[in-house]
Design a protein around this motif. Sequence first.
Motif, PDB file in Angstrom:
ATOM      1  N   LEU B 257       0.799  -1.055   0.115  1.00 15.93           N
ATOM      2  CA  LEU B 257       0.513   0.160   0.033  1.00 15.93           C
ATOM      3  C   LEU B 257       0.976   1.269   0.031  1.00 15.93           C
ATOM      4  O   LEU B 257       1.948   1.455   1.633  1.00 15.93           O
ATOM      5  N   ALA B 262      -4.614   4.804  -1.374  1.00 15.04           N
ATOM      6  CA  ALA B 262      -3.838   3.227  -2.298  1.00 15.04           C
ATOM      7  C   ALA B 262      -5.648   2.494  -0.825  1.00 15.04           C
ATOM      8  O   ALA B 262      -5.712   0.864  -1.002  1.00 15.04           O
ATOM      9  N   ARG B 265      -8.661   2.723  -0.875  1.00 11.46           N
ATOM     10  CA  ARG B 265      -9.259   1.873  -2.468  1.00 11.46           C
ATOM     11  C   ARG B 265      -9.061   0.482  -1.594  1.00 11.46           C
ATOM     12  O   ARG B 265      -9.631  -0.245  -1.757  1.00 11.46           O
ATOM     13  N   TRP B 291      -2.246  -5.546  -2.514  1.00 13.85           N
ATOM     14  CA  TRP B 291      -2.632  -4.435  -3.298  1.00 13.85           C
ATOM     15  C   TRP B 291      -1.659  -4.558  -5.221  1.00 13.85           C
ATOM     16  O   TRP B 291      -1.431  -4.068  -4.374  1.00 13.85           O
ATOM     17  N   ASP B 293      -2.157  -1.947  -7.562  1.00 12.71           N
ATOM     18  CA  ASP B 293      -3.229  -0.132  -7.290  1.00 12.71           C
ATOM     19  C   ASP B 293      -3.589   0.047  -9.042  1.00 12.71           C
ATOM     20  O   ASP B 293      -3.879   0.273  -9.454  1.00 12.71           O
ATOM     21  N   GLY B 296      -6.331  -1.830  -9.122  1.00 16.27           N
ATOM     22  CA  GLY B 296      -7.004  -1.959  -8.249  1.00 16.27           C
ATOM     23  C   GLY B 296      -7.705  -3.461  -7.483  1.00 16.27           C
ATOM     24  O   GLY B 296      -9.288  -2.926  -7.046  1.00 16.27           O
TER      25      GLY B 296
END
Lengths: 484, 520
Positions: B257, B262, B265, B291, B293, B296
Amino acid sequence: MGALPLPTLDQAVSALRDGATSSRELCESVLGRIDTVDSRIGAYLYVDREEVLADAAAADRRRADGSQLGPFDGIPIAVKDNMAVRGQPLTCASRILKDFVSPYDATVIERLRSQGFIFLGRTNMDEFAMGSSNENSGLQATSNPHDSSRVPGGSSGGSAAAVAGGEAIVALGSDTGGSIRLPASFCGVVGVKPTYGRVSRYGLVAFASSLDQIGPLTRTVRDSALMLDIISGRDPRDSTSLPEPAGGCASCLSAASVNGMRCGMPREYFEVEGLDPSVRECVENAARQLEAEGAEIVEVSLPMLKYAIAAYYIIATAEASANLARFDGVRYGLRDSEGEAESLLAQYRLSRARGFGDEVKRRIILGTYVLSSGYYDAYYLRAQKVRTLIRKDFEHAFTECDVILSPVSPEPAYKKGELATPLRMYLADIYTISVNLAGICGLSVPCGATESGLPIGLQMLAPALHEKRLLQAAATYEAIRGDL
Amino acid sequence: MAVSAGTTNHETFIRKTTIHKTFKEQEGDSHAMTGALHGYEAIIGLEVHIQVRTSTKLFCGCPNRFGGEPNTRVCPVCMGYPGVLPVLNREAVRKTLGAGLMCDCTINTYSKFDRKNYFYPDMPKNYQISQYDLPFCRGGTMPVSGVGLSGGEMQSKGIGITRIHLEEDVAKSTHFGSYSGIDFNRAGIPLMEIVSEPDMRTPDEAYAYLTGLKQIMQYAEISDCDMEKGQLRCDVNVSVRPVDQTAFGEKIEIKNLNSFRAVHRALEYEIDRQISDLREGASLRQETRRWDDALGMTAVMRVKESAHDYRYFPEPDLMPLEIGTDWRNEIQDSLPERPGVRRDRFVAHYRITPYDADVLTQDKLLADYFERAVAKGATPKTVANWMQTELLRELSDSAQGIAESPVAPEALAELVALIEDKTISGKIAKDVFHIMFATGKAPSVIVEEKGLKQVSDDAEIGVFVDRALAENPAVVEDYRTGNKKSLQFLMGQVMKFSRGKANPQSANRLLKERLEASEG
């Protein structure tokens, strides 16, 4: 073995001062002696002749033009292979560090260097200081100078053998559970383990951080005192070093006396199974000689002795398991897995499996086990409690006496391979390890020999920070004992 | 959900990552973010690592700085060479205690360091000097309130801080395909680990918690918290459970992250995913997810193996620390006012809006700037407006921070005074500000040099008014027939003729007077 051709440290200082000898002469005689006897003794792992002679020439030049660094300028010293000397190998007698060269000086080395000492070379030891006989060296065997079939003791066996064999005027060792005192006793030299925190550990490759301490191995008590005055004292790079002022050890010896000194003999120490009669006799004889000189002999009790070995092997191995984790072949040292290891884990495994010897592996495994989740309280925490009790034992004993007298080891130097099981070897440390657990100071001073001429040491102990009292007692004993 | 005190970034080697695909995605229907909770609630806990800003590393004298050629800021100590020993950096301890005090933590009067044992190439000694059972700080709070990132009002609450401890940062690994490189410049930089209680229920709360932490660290000059430089790193733990259930659900840890956004999300995604999976009858398992980014979405990194045994034991190379009341109080006294307290004071004392106070206290330097300007006698509301419009815009256009502002707060105060005593008009003031920002000159000097002084003399303005009326008879006529808006055009003309210097109130009054006089 014949008369030693080398002067003591004290004599060397006088001879240099009076112009009776030169650094070059001293170094040449040490190197000559190494050439003659070291193939038999095996005390040294590394000697850099050219460098030593160049340093000697530089020291002589300084003395000639009046810019000498001090009274010790130009005196050669042997160093156990676990203390960092810039530009020299630092192997800890282990294959895993076989080609490692130190990029920096240990604090003790820095202090000795600033006095003009010349670093002769590296002395053999049990791998990572784990052992009592030098048989655990991963690189070479060392023999007792008094009997080649016997061990010199360990783990500072190379340093003790070098001094005893006339291959060094003085040497540095390290003592985690007796590693200075035991080889000193086996080789018939003086060895001091200072109070924990007296001498900086910065640059000493750690075995068990809370127990390790650097100290001298010398021919005389006075030489040890001279060495302690140089190497002791607070070091900002070692947070465990003590702030109390050090020094004055050598100068206090002129007034040394044992008149009225209470010498404690711990009852339990003389009830140990396997205590060799000749060892008992020598130690008791030493006590009688001190008594004749005005000391009072008192019986004291150290009942926790029986738990010392167990507690020691938990604490020491726990710390060692972390201390030795850095030897992984990533940044330096042996990476014996090039092209073989298929994963990072395999690389670690191969490097460490090939780099470490059996005893080191045994202790890493033991230490890892005692720290494991679910066992920590039963082993490590319990051992720390025992350690506190041992310290209290000594505190109590020292309310009844000023110094403690005891054997260093239950028996004199044994034959190579004789103590075949690790457990038997561990038991040989019975008299020395509680001193490290308690953090107090102690030494071994020769007090006789067996019929066959094997040296026997007398262990003397004093409370923390009482090195002066300890050395005064030992110097007095040394004087009344006379030449052995 | 127990947030463990010491998970590491590197428990296993990551060989492959598999992208989690829901049933719906496999059918080609993209995973719709509904945000609907369907009777579930999320339980969120954060583990934040923050590098402490000091001049040197935690246990050696190497500089604590970001970047540079790899392995140039290293020594035998931070490389874990044989025989070296750590020496504790007191400043790092001081700042960690400061962080704790800023978060209302209890300071342990007796504290110590421990060794955390695990093998990884970025770990020079293969143990990390950290703190296990006696961290410097424990039991703190971070308040969150106000409008959340997604626009909704958050319920005011305090997020519990379990503990703050100090440890050494590890080296930085970079993977180059067939081999890896390790940069030890980062090894040994002081690093605080701040563990929250599982008190957050929404991504907005997590975002606000992080913002609050960062704000505090910057306020107290503990850390710059620049995530791009790795000065703040965040791992998230999240699980969901039906609202009427007390037992926690399976905890998912999210890594990689790289911004607070982020985190927000990833939490939105992950909460939605977990609820959907449970609603579809799937069961969740404890795992670590990464994650992505760009995509997503999160993907499985590793399934939780049996808990790692770090074999903690007290660090024998360092002495335990006693933190006395004197030192604690000295640190407490040196700490700045907390952002929340300052915001409330701005509202109460300077009578600015809560919104303005919020913006101004976001950054300590901004708030300091405001107070310095106000201290010079400028009206708080006017200063607040000027800062939020002209100052922040100019700074952002020139990519500068408030610390580098060419316009000092005293200069802004002077400008505001010039407006308030009618030396210049507000409109002219904007031009003056622009010049101030570009040249660093004082506003009075600029007004003098450019002859921008406002004309307030009726006779002088009268000349421009007469000219405007004379040159625009049609507009005048328009006004007189009832189109009052025509006045604006005439005002514009007056300002044009006066090159903006006419006092607008005077011009307006004079215009009206003359228009109405001739009307009558």
